[in-house]
Design a protein around this motif. Sequence first.
Motif, PDB file in Angstrom:
ATOM      1  N   ARG A 122       0.847  -1.207   0.000  1.00  0.00           N
ATOM      2  CA  ARG A 122       0.000   0.000   0.000  1.00  0.00           C
ATOM      3  C   ARG A 122       0.872   1.243   0.000  1.00  0.00           C
ATOM      4  NH1 ARG A 122      -5.149   0.854   2.090  1.00  0.00           N
ATOM      5  NH2 ARG A 122      -5.602  -0.604   0.438  1.00  0.00           N
ATOM      6  N   PHE A 123       1.894   1.251   0.849  1.00  0.00           N
ATOM      7  CA  PHE A 123       2.766   2.415   0.956  1.00  0.00           C
ATOM      8  C   PHE A 123       3.495   2.669  -0.356  1.00  0.00           C
ATOM      9  CE2 PHE A 123       5.578   5.359   3.073  1.00  0.00           C
ATOM     10  CZ  PHE A 123       4.805   5.835   4.110  1.00  0.00           C
ATOM     11  N   ALA A 124       4.004   1.604  -0.979  1.00  0.00           N
ATOM     12  CA  ALA A 124       4.685   1.746  -2.273  1.00  0.00           C
ATOM     13  C   ALA A 124       3.724   2.265  -3.333  1.00  0.00           C
ATOM     14  CB  ALA A 124       5.299   0.414  -2.703  1.00  0.00           C
ATOM     15  N   SER A 125       2.475   1.836  -3.282  1.00  0.00           N
ATOM     16  CA  SER A 125       1.467   2.331  -4.225  1.00  0.00           C
ATOM     17  C   SER A 125       1.252   3.833  -4.052  1.00  0.00           C
ATOM     18  CB  SER A 125       0.153   1.571  -4.039  1.00  0.00           C
ATOM     19  OG  SER A 125      -0.860   2.137  -4.839  1.00  0.00           O
ATOM     20  N   TRP A 126       1.145   4.290  -2.812  1.00  0.00           N
ATOM     21  CA  TRP A 126       0.999   5.726  -2.565  1.00  0.00           C
ATOM     22  C   TRP A 126       2.218   6.490  -3.075  1.00  0.00           C
ATOM     23  CZ3 TRP A 126      -0.735   4.668   3.084  1.00  0.00           C
ATOM     24  CH2 TRP A 126      -2.125   4.504   3.131  1.00  0.00           C
ATOM     25  N   ILE A 127       3.410   5.963  -2.820  1.00  0.00           N
ATOM     26  CA  ILE A 127       4.639   6.627  -3.276  1.00  0.00           C
ATOM     27  C   ILE A 127       4.651   6.720  -4.801  1.00  0.00           C
ATOM     28  CG2 ILE A 127       7.151   6.368  -3.453  1.00  0.00           C
ATOM     29  CD1 ILE A 127       7.005   5.081  -0.593  1.00  0.00           C
ATOM     30  N   ARG A 128       4.368   5.613  -5.475  1.00  0.00           N
ATOM     31  CA  ARG A 128       4.365   5.607  -6.948  1.00  0.00           C
ATOM     32  C   ARG A 128       3.341   6.599  -7.485  1.00  0.00           C
ATOM     33  NH1 ARG A 128       0.925   3.866  -9.924  1.00  0.00           N
ATOM     34  NH2 ARG A 128       0.032   2.397  -8.471  1.00  0.00           N
ATOM     35  N   GLN A 129       2.111   6.531  -6.968  1.00  0.00           N
ATOM     36  CA  GLN A 129       1.059   7.446  -7.426  1.00  0.00           C
ATOM     37  C   GLN A 129       1.466   8.908  -7.184  1.00  0.00           C
ATOM     38  OE1 GLN A 129      -3.127   6.540  -6.306  1.00  0.00           O
ATOM     39  NE2 GLN A 129      -2.215   4.732  -5.317  1.00  0.00           N
ATOM     40  N   ALA A 130       1.974   9.196  -5.992  1.00  0.00           N
ATOM     41  CA  ALA A 130       2.350  10.570  -5.641  1.00  0.00           C
ATOM     42  C   ALA A 130       3.453  11.081  -6.570  1.00  0.00           C
ATOM     43  CB  ALA A 130       2.794  10.641  -4.186  1.00  0.00           C
ATOM     44  N   SER A 131       4.391  10.212  -6.911  1.00  0.00           N
ATOM     45  CA  SER A 131       5.509  10.633  -7.772  1.00  0.00           C
ATOM     46  C   SER A 131       5.052  10.974  -9.197  1.00  0.00           C
ATOM     47  CB  SER A 131       6.587   9.554  -7.815  1.00  0.00           C
ATOM     48  OG  SER A 131       6.176   8.441  -8.583  1.00  0.00           O
ATOM     49  N   GLU A 132       3.890  10.479  -9.587  1.00  0.00           N
ATOM     50  CA  GLU A 132       3.368  10.720 -10.939  1.00  0.00           C
ATOM     51  C   GLU A 132       2.510  11.981 -11.011  1.00  0.00           C
ATOM     52  OE1 GLU A 132       1.435   6.977 -11.656  1.00  0.00           O
ATOM     53  OE2 GLU A 132       3.334   5.954 -12.076  1.00  0.00           O
ATOM     54  N   LEU A 133       2.233  12.595  -9.866  1.00  0.00           N
ATOM     55  CA  LEU A 133       1.445  13.841  -9.823  1.00  0.00           C
ATOM     56  C   LEU A 133       2.379  15.056  -9.818  1.00  0.00           C
ATOM     57  CD1 LEU A 133      -1.095  12.804  -7.043  1.00  0.00           C
ATOM     58  CD2 LEU A 133      -1.563  13.007  -9.499  1.00  0.00           C
ATOM     59  N   PRO A 134       1.872  16.217 -10.208  1.00  0.00           N
ATOM     60  CA  PRO A 134       2.714  17.414 -10.071  1.00  0.00           C
ATOM     61  C   PRO A 134       3.020  17.638  -8.600  1.00  0.00           C
ATOM     62  CG  PRO A 134       0.642  17.921 -11.224  1.00  0.00           C
ATOM     63  CD  PRO A 134       0.561  16.504 -10.739  1.00  0.00           C
ATOM     64  N   GLY A 135       4.256  17.910  -8.279  1.00  0.00           N
ATOM     65  CA  GLY A 135       4.643  18.132  -6.885  1.00  0.00           C
ATOM     66  C   GLY A 135       4.326  19.528  -6.415  1.00  0.00           C
ATOM     67  N   GLU A 136       4.562  19.740  -5.135  1.00  0.00           N
ATOM     68  CA  GLU A 136       4.375  21.053  -4.516  1.00  0.00           C
ATOM     69  C   GLU A 136       5.678  21.813  -4.609  1.00  0.00           C
ATOM     70  OE1 GLU A 136       1.811  22.708  -2.692  1.00  0.00           O
ATOM     71  OE2 GLU A 136       0.580  21.198  -3.685  1.00  0.00           O
ATOM     72  N   LYS A 137       5.615  23.060  -5.045  1.00  0.00           N
ATOM     73  CA  LYS A 137       6.792  23.934  -5.053  1.00  0.00           C
ATOM     74  C   LYS A 137       7.051  24.377  -3.615  1.00  0.00           C
ATOM     75  CE  LYS A 137       7.641  24.433  -9.522  1.00  0.00           C
ATOM     76  NZ  LYS A 137       8.901  24.232 -10.154  1.00  0.00           N
ATOM     77  N   MET A 138       8.258  24.148  -3.158  1.00  0.00           N
ATOM     78  CA  MET A 138       8.596  24.508  -1.777  1.00  0.00           C
ATOM     79  C   MET A 138       9.963  25.152  -1.750  1.00  0.00           C
ATOM     80  SD  MET A 138       7.329  21.008  -0.008  1.00  0.00           S
ATOM     81  CE  MET A 138       6.266  21.398   1.341  1.00  0.00           C
TER      82      MET A 138
END
Length: 138
Positions: A122-138
């Motif tokens: 589950r955690f790896a799935s969240w990481i993979r999905q999150a990496s494919e979205l535009p990130g937050e500028k910080m």
Amino acid sequence: MTKKPEPKLLSGGNPQIPLGYGEGPVRDYLDAIPGWKREVAEWVDALVTRTVPGVEKAVKWNSPLYGMGGGAWFMSFHCFDRYLKVAFHKGARLDPPPPVASKSGETRYVHLHEGEPRDEARFASWIRQASELPGEKM
């Protein structure tokens, strides 16, 4: 050879690490985490590294950040007294979303506690999905 000074620990045992980019500052952060949280943080870092080839790393605001370039970050974490708080910056878009809501819009959290089982798939799935979205500028 001059030995690096030991990092100061902030509240919750969170290491105070200077701003830096790359594996080195993140490794310094991981090495400075006290107790059981170090093993959990190293598990998170290793899972991100395996799941997202080419992930970029940094330490900002005394937290490791993970991104796919251009100063945009999809994930970070921070040490607290009783848990490691993993933030998915666009976590509301993940399927299913991580369990802990944020006051700030799309961010969702996972709290990792001492000795609790971890769902690596589950955690790896969240990481993979999150990496494919535009990130937050910080």
